[in-house]
Design a protein around this motif. Structure first.
Motif, mmCIF file in Angstrom:
data_model
loop_
_atom_site.group_PDB
_atom_site.id
_atom_site.type_symbol
_atom_site.label_atom_id
_atom_site.label_comp_id
_atom_site.label_asym_id
_atom_site.label_seq_id
_atom_site.Cartn_x
_atom_site.Cartn_y
_atom_site.Cartn_z
ATOM 1 N N PHE A 116 1.044 -1.329 0.188
ATOM 2 C CA PHE A 116 -0.429 -0.167 0.374
ATOM 3 C C PHE A 116 0.945 1.293 0.112
ATOM 4 N N HIS A 117 0.773 2.172 -1.189
ATOM 5 C CA HIS A 117 1.102 3.516 -1.122
ATOM 6 C C HIS A 117 0.754 4.681 -1.487
ATOM 7 N N THR A 118 2.115 5.792 -1.380
ATOM 8 C CA THR A 118 1.682 6.696 -1.159
ATOM 9 C C THR A 118 2.352 7.269 -2.558
ATOM 10 N N VAL A 119 1.772 7.611 -3.499
ATOM 11 C CA VAL A 119 2.285 7.910 -5.102
ATOM 12 C C VAL A 119 2.379 9.908 -5.233
ATOM 13 N N ILE A 120 3.583 9.975 -5.447
ATOM 14 C CA ILE A 120 3.530 11.197 -5.506
ATOM 15 C C ILE A 120 4.268 12.249 -7.477
ATOM 16 N N ALA A 121 2.721 12.733 -7.902
ATOM 17 C CA ALA A 121 3.209 13.280 -8.909
ATOM 18 C C ALA A 121 3.957 14.286 -8.834
ATOM 19 N N VAL A 122 4.913 14.906 -9.816
ATOM 20 C CA VAL A 122 6.110 16.221 -9.152
ATOM 21 C C VAL A 122 6.017 16.656 -10.643
ATOM 22 N N LYS A 123 6.024 18.077 -11.055
ATOM 23 C CA LYS A 123 6.892 18.797 -11.858
ATOM 24 C C LYS A 123 7.406 20.286 -11.422
ATOM 25 N N HIS A 124 8.783 19.752 -11.906
ATOM 26 C CA HIS A 124 9.901 20.594 -11.729
ATOM 27 C C HIS A 124 9.778 22.134 -11.620
ATOM 28 N N ARG A 125 9.881 22.944 -10.692
ATOM 29 C CA ARG A 125 10.123 24.635 -10.570
ATOM 30 C C ARG A 125 11.535 25.111 -10.984
ATOM 31 N N GLU A 126 10.989 26.080 -11.263
ATOM 32 C CA GLU A 126 12.082 26.882 -11.473
ATOM 33 C C GLU A 126 13.005 27.953 -10.617
ATOM 34 N N ASP A 127 12.069 27.883 -9.102
ATOM 35 C CA ASP A 127 11.892 28.867 -8.104
ATOM 36 C C ASP A 127 12.152 27.857 -7.102
ATOM 37 N N ASP A 128 12.165 28.675 -5.449
ATOM 38 C CA ASP A 128 12.001 27.469 -4.460
ATOM 39 C C ASP A 128 9.920 27.607 -4.056
ATOM 40 N N LEU A 129 9.729 27.557 -4.588
ATOM 41 C CA LEU A 129 8.109 27.360 -3.647
ATOM 42 C C LEU A 129 7.259 25.752 -4.341
ATOM 43 N N PHE A 130 6.780 25.575 -3.471
ATOM 44 C CA PHE A 130 5.943 24.115 -3.605
ATOM 45 C C PHE A 130 4.852 24.702 -3.704
ATOM 46 N N ARG A 131 4.239 24.207 -4.530
ATOM 47 C CA ARG A 131 2.580 23.562 -4.351
ATOM 48 C C ARG A 131 1.942 22.458 -4.933
ATOM 49 N N ALA A 132 0.952 21.797 -3.750
ATOM 50 C CA ALA A 132 0.726 20.354 -3.332
ATOM 51 C C ALA A 132 -0.601 20.462 -3.115
ATOM 52 N N VAL A 133 -1.430 19.016 -3.515
ATOM 53 C CA VAL A 133 -2.380 18.835 -3.930
ATOM 54 C C VAL A 133 -2.620 16.952 -3.127
ATOM 55 N N THR A 134 -3.616 17.387 -2.643
ATOM 56 C CA THR A 134 -3.864 15.347 -2.170
ATOM 57 C C THR A 134 -5.651 15.593 -2.807
ATOM 58 N N ASP A 135 -5.546 13.563 -3.213
ATOM 59 C CA ASP A 135 -7.308 13.579 -3.758
ATOM 60 C C ASP A 135 -7.458 13.612 -2.266
#
Length: 385
Positions: free
Chosen positions: A51-70
């Motif tokens: 049973f796993h947690t999976v994270i889809a990511v896209k790289h950014r050039e700044d230091d901002l993190f934006r996160a969403v979860t179902d």
């Protein structure tokens, strides 16, 4: 239902309007034996599960993190690396992520930001460590994306440090280590003081069943924290750095220093450390009968010395133990019940739980059939729609 990787990919596109670059995963875990020993710097024998947690990511050039979860639809959490702020009760799930970046920042690491969509099938609140899976998956994603080249152990340490220091949860390192370092079909004998580990092959004739007995989880966690505080007090009374340093002979010498209750609490930690090592040896020799005995001893010690077994859980463990005899082992583990039993007993145990347990307790249990999985890593290919 689509698998977590497909769901994470879809959620990412729906949220950010573009495709993700990569996918990362980390598993939940079960603790076969070694209860309440991790935060006392002792020995534990957990296994990662499928049973796993999976994270889809896209790289950014700044230091901002934006996160969403179902798990909490419609919420987009964002923060800058090194600017996590204080822990917020409104950001329960995001706090685990912020803890990881906070720990990295205070350790002198530098990471670029990410957009991320998080999906998982680790049951929440079932004692299977969905929180550590989230932390370790996120730490793995950052390590790859920012080319930090962190070892799995370093990711586990940063994840645990974030939860301990940023979130002020005084947790041991077992959950993060097994999620990061696990090997398929194996348990991991972890020394929580030395941070060393040894892979232990789980006998192939054993099925892993985890049963959520439907107890009040909040009440269990309150009791868990009480025992943690008690262990801290006992450690101070005995003049030790941790209960890992305690031997049976020294405990007997200092018996008058402790109340009878404190003596029993300390005795559990000593005997449970020994049982963790002995179960590993039993697995290596494929000695299922010895494993069965050790699991029964662990459950008895948790019930009589540590006093954390609810009557309903004791009923469930006794039912299963009586049915399987020495053809497997069963005990309470982190508020759930874990049973490793020979395959031919699986269906009977499921029927037993579904029918007799409810009749005897009025509670409805949830059954999870598990297998020992690999630890965290990058998923090599994005799934097709």
């Amino acid at each position: 239902m689509s698998n977590p990787a497909q769901r994470a990919t879809k959620l990412f596109v729906q949220t950010f309007g573009t495709k993700a670059d990569d996918l990362y995963q980390a598993p939940g875990r079960v603790n076969i034996i070694g209860e309440h020993t991790d935060y006392n710097e002792g020995l534990v024998l957990p296994a990662a599960i499928n049973f796993h947690t999976v994270i889809a990511v896209k790289h950014r050039e700044d230091d901002l993190f934006r996160a969403v979860t179902d798990a909490f639809p419609g919420q987009i959490k964002q923060w800058h690396f090194g600017e996590e702020g204080t822990v917020s009760s409104n950001d329960d799930w995001a706090n685990y992520l912020k803890g990881v970046t906070s720990a990295m920042h205070t350790s002198g690491l530098h990471a670029k930001g990410l957009d991320l969509a998080i999906v998982g099938n680790v049951p929440l609140g079932a004692g299977l460590s969905s929180s550590a899976a989230l932390e370790v998956a996120f730490g793995t994603a950052i390590s790859y994306a920012s080319q930090l080249h962190l070892s799995p152990l370093a990711i586990a340490q940063l994840s645990q440090r974030g939860e301990s220091q940023y979130m002020c949860h005084d947790c041991g390192i077992m959950d993060q280590m097994i999620s990061a370092l696990a090997v398929e079909d194996h348990a991991l004998l972890i020394d929580c003081l030395e941070l060393e580990s040894e892979t232990v092959l789980i006998p192939e004739e054993l099925s892993i069943i985890v049963i959520d007995p439907g107890i009040n989880r909040k009440a269990f966690m309150v009791q868990f924290e009480q025992r943690r505080k008690e262990c801290s007090i006992i450690t101070a009374l005995l003049g030790l750095d941790s209960l890992r340093d305690l031997s049976s002979s020294y405990l007997e010498q200092r018996r008058d220093t402790l109340s009878s209750e404190q003596f029993r609490r300390a005795r559990h930690i000593i005997t449970e450390n020994a049982r963790a090592s002995n179960v590993a040896r039993a697995f290596q020799h494929n000695n299922i009968a010895r494993f069965s005995q050790l699991m029964a001893q662990s459950h008895q010690s948790l019930r009589d010395d540590f006093e954390v077994i609810l009557p309903e859980v004791d009923i469930l463990v006794s039912m299963i133990a009586e049915h399987i005899g020495e053809r497997g082992g069963v005990r309470m583990s982190d508020g759930c019940v874990i049973a490793l039993i020979e395959h031919e007993f699986t269906d009977n145990v499921i029927n037993l739980v579904e029918q007799e347990y409810t009749q005897k307790t009025g509670l409805e249990a949830t059954i999870h059939l598990c297998s020992a999985s690999n630890g965290a890593g990058r998923i090599s290919k994005l799934p097709r729609k």
